[in-house]
Design a protein around this motif. Sequence first.
Motif, mmCIF file in Angstrom:
data_model
loop_
_atom_site.group_PDB
_atom_site.id
_atom_site.type_symbol
_atom_site.label_atom_id
_atom_site.label_comp_id
_atom_site.label_asym_id
_atom_site.label_seq_id
_atom_site.Cartn_x
_atom_site.Cartn_y
_atom_site.Cartn_z
ATOM 1 N N GLU A 224 35.904 18.917 -20.699
ATOM 2 C CA GLU A 224 34.939 18.087 -19.979
ATOM 3 C C GLU A 224 35.624 17.255 -18.910
ATOM 4 N N ARG A 225 36.835 16.793 -19.184
ATOM 5 C CA ARG A 225 37.572 16.012 -18.181
ATOM 6 C C ARG A 225 37.906 16.883 -16.965
ATOM 7 N N ASP A 226 38.278 18.131 -17.208
ATOM 8 C CA ASP A 226 38.535 19.047 -16.098
ATOM 9 C C ASP A 226 37.269 19.262 -15.269
ATOM 10 N N ARG A 227 36.136 19.387 -15.965
ATOM 11 C CA ARG A 227 34.865 19.565 -15.263
ATOM 12 C C ARG A 227 34.541 18.319 -14.438
ATOM 13 N N HIS A 228 34.787 17.147 -14.995
ATOM 14 C CA HIS A 228 34.583 15.895 -14.259
ATOM 15 C C HIS A 228 35.418 15.873 -12.985
ATOM 16 N N ASP A 229 36.704 16.194 -13.117
ATOM 17 C CA ASP A 229 37.601 16.144 -11.956
ATOM 18 C C ASP A 229 37.164 17.135 -10.878
ATOM 19 N N GLU A 230 36.759 18.323 -11.307
ATOM 20 C CA GLU A 230 36.312 19.348 -10.359
ATOM 21 C C GLU A 230 35.046 18.903 -9.637
ATOM 22 N N LEU A 231 34.100 18.363 -10.394
ATOM 23 C CA LEU A 231 32.824 17.953 -9.807
ATOM 24 C C LEU A 231 33.011 16.743 -8.891
ATOM 25 N N LEU A 232 33.839 15.785 -9.297
ATOM 26 C CA LEU A 232 34.083 14.620 -8.455
ATOM 27 C C LEU A 232 34.740 15.043 -7.141
ATOM 28 N N LEU B 101 33.051 14.260 -3.518
ATOM 29 C CA LEU B 101 33.790 13.485 -2.525
ATOM 30 C C LEU B 101 34.007 14.289 -1.252
ATOM 31 N N SER B 102 34.213 15.587 -1.413
ATOM 32 C CA SER B 102 34.369 16.455 -0.248
ATOM 33 C C SER B 102 33.089 16.467 0.586
ATOM 34 N N LEU B 103 31.942 16.553 -0.092
ATOM 35 C CA LEU B 103 30.666 16.551 0.618
ATOM 36 C C LEU B 103 30.392 15.183 1.245
ATOM 37 N N ARG B 104 30.858 14.133 0.612
ATOM 38 C CA ARG B 104 30.624 12.782 1.136
ATOM 39 C C ARG B 104 31.499 12.489 2.355
ATOM 40 N N ASP B 105 32.776 12.863 2.279
ATOM 41 C CA ASP B 105 33.732 12.446 3.297
ATOM 42 C C ASP B 105 34.031 13.515 4.334
ATOM 43 N N GLY B 106 33.550 14.734 4.115
ATOM 44 C CA GLY B 106 33.779 15.780 5.097
ATOM 45 C C GLY B 106 35.143 16.411 5.021
ATOM 46 N N ARG B 107 35.826 16.246 3.883
ATOM 47 C CA ARG B 107 37.121 16.908 3.717
ATOM 48 C C ARG B 107 37.303 17.242 2.250
ATOM 49 N N ASP B 108 38.160 18.190 2.004
ATOM 50 C CA ASP B 108 38.387 18.667 0.645
ATOM 51 C C ASP B 108 39.428 17.783 -0.032
ATOM 52 N N ARG B 109 38.968 16.799 -0.795
ATOM 53 C CA ARG B 109 39.889 15.884 -1.462
ATOM 54 C C ARG B 109 40.778 16.622 -2.458
ATOM 55 N N ALA B 110 40.211 17.629 -3.122
ATOM 56 C CA ALA B 110 40.978 18.323 -4.160
ATOM 57 C C ALA B 110 42.193 19.025 -3.587
ATOM 58 N N ALA B 111 42.087 19.429 -2.305
ATOM 59 C CA ALA B 111 43.199 20.154 -1.693
ATOM 60 C C ALA B 111 44.246 19.221 -1.104
ATOM 61 N N GLU B 112 43.924 17.919 -1.038
ATOM 62 C CA GLU B 112 44.855 16.964 -0.457
ATOM 63 C C GLU B 112 45.898 16.527 -1.480
ATOM 64 N N PRO B 113 47.167 16.502 -1.109
ATOM 65 C CA PRO B 113 48.160 15.949 -2.027
ATOM 66 C C PRO B 113 47.941 14.451 -2.173
ATOM 67 N N VAL B 114 48.139 13.949 -3.378
ATOM 68 C CA VAL B 114 47.986 12.515 -3.619
ATOM 69 C C VAL B 114 49.281 11.831 -3.206
ATOM 70 N N ARG C 5 29.802 5.466 -7.725
ATOM 71 C CA ARG C 5 28.560 6.088 -8.209
ATOM 72 C C ARG C 5 28.730 7.610 -8.313
ATOM 73 N N LEU C 6 29.462 8.198 -7.381
ATOM 74 C CA LEU C 6 29.724 9.634 -7.477
ATOM 75 C C LEU C 6 30.597 9.932 -8.700
ATOM 76 N N ASP C 7 31.516 9.022 -9.013
ATOM 77 C CA ASP C 7 32.332 9.175 -10.219
ATOM 78 C C ASP C 7 31.430 9.177 -11.452
ATOM 79 N N ALA C 8 30.436 8.291 -11.458
ATOM 80 C CA ALA C 8 29.502 8.249 -12.583
ATOM 81 C C ALA C 8 28.680 9.541 -12.669
#
Length: 356
Positions: free
Chosen positions: A95-103, A107-120, A64-67
């Motif tokens: 727009e895709r970059d904006r989507h990735d940034e916003l998601l 997710l960071s606010l949901r899970d309590g960690r910065d997903r964007a800073a985590e290596p995949v 739902r957050l992805d949506a």
Amino acid sequence: MSPAESRRPALARRLRALREEQWPELGITQAQIAHAIGGSRPLSISLISSWENAEKPIAPPVRRLDAYATLFATPRSVNGETVRVLPLDQLTDEERDRHDELLGELLSLRDGRDRAAEPVPDIWSFPENEDVTIVCAQLPTEYRQHLTYADPDSADFVSLYTYADPDALIELFGHIRSVNPQHQVSFHTTAELTPDDYTTHLVLLGGVDWNTVTRDVIERVDLPVEQVVRADEAPTSEPGGFRVRRDGGSELFPPQLDSEGHLLEDVAHFYRGVSPFNRKRTVTVCNGMYGRGTLGAVRALTDVKFRDRNSGFVRDRFGGAKSFSIISRVQVVAGKGLTPDWTVADNRLHEWPEAA
């Protein structure tokens, strides 16, 4: 209170701010969000309200957050009174970059960690000192009997000519070796396996019709997916597919062929789970109804242009699940199978476990 719980009021406020402040002149309502996010099955307004309630916040599921991220990535999501979530493949690069940034933010606010800073993490990275065995089917005799290079009695014999799915094998073997340089990584046909091979990390290429180990594994794991084998190679024959059991019934996902038997779209199945032969090791199945599907299942997580985003999707969608499965489309253009992008919803035909 966990770090995630302490940050969820901020997530609720952020979701409310997106609706009210992103495009204030449009006056987007909770009812419009409920219809847009829910798609063909609109959500309740009370559910949207609970997600925006900072006093008693309820965290939305990742999908739902992805949506939300897709909707608010572009003003094209709003057309008059209609609010909709566009398919990801219809977004521009910006727009895709904006989507990735916003998601990443949500997710960071949901899970309590910065997903964007985590290596995949690379899904093909295995713990130290744990061997990996790639298992292919042997090409049936009728396909080998006229090949000089596949004849062991010939001076020109090359063992790789006896393997099914050699393109998928070469792609995957090279990638696993590069990611795990200190590991023992080997490949064999099903007939060459030893008892010790079965208890390593197993990677199975190809389907139940030729790869007997794939059949043995699928029969032993709790997975609502089965492969319906092709009747034969005739253009008018049933093409088979992957059948999914759900709600007391089933749904078949077949490949697409034209009237002359040319492959237009294959179906790929990727499964990762606990090995039924050694609970401290994994088994991975990369399978397709045709060879281009098997290669597509492999390249989804090896292709440099797609592996990070697909690995990120796996991380966000399945989290720490020990077992998961994705059935996806593999488009065929000019005879070549294209790498599936799992972040495009239309490319994903089925996911297991089902989303919450």
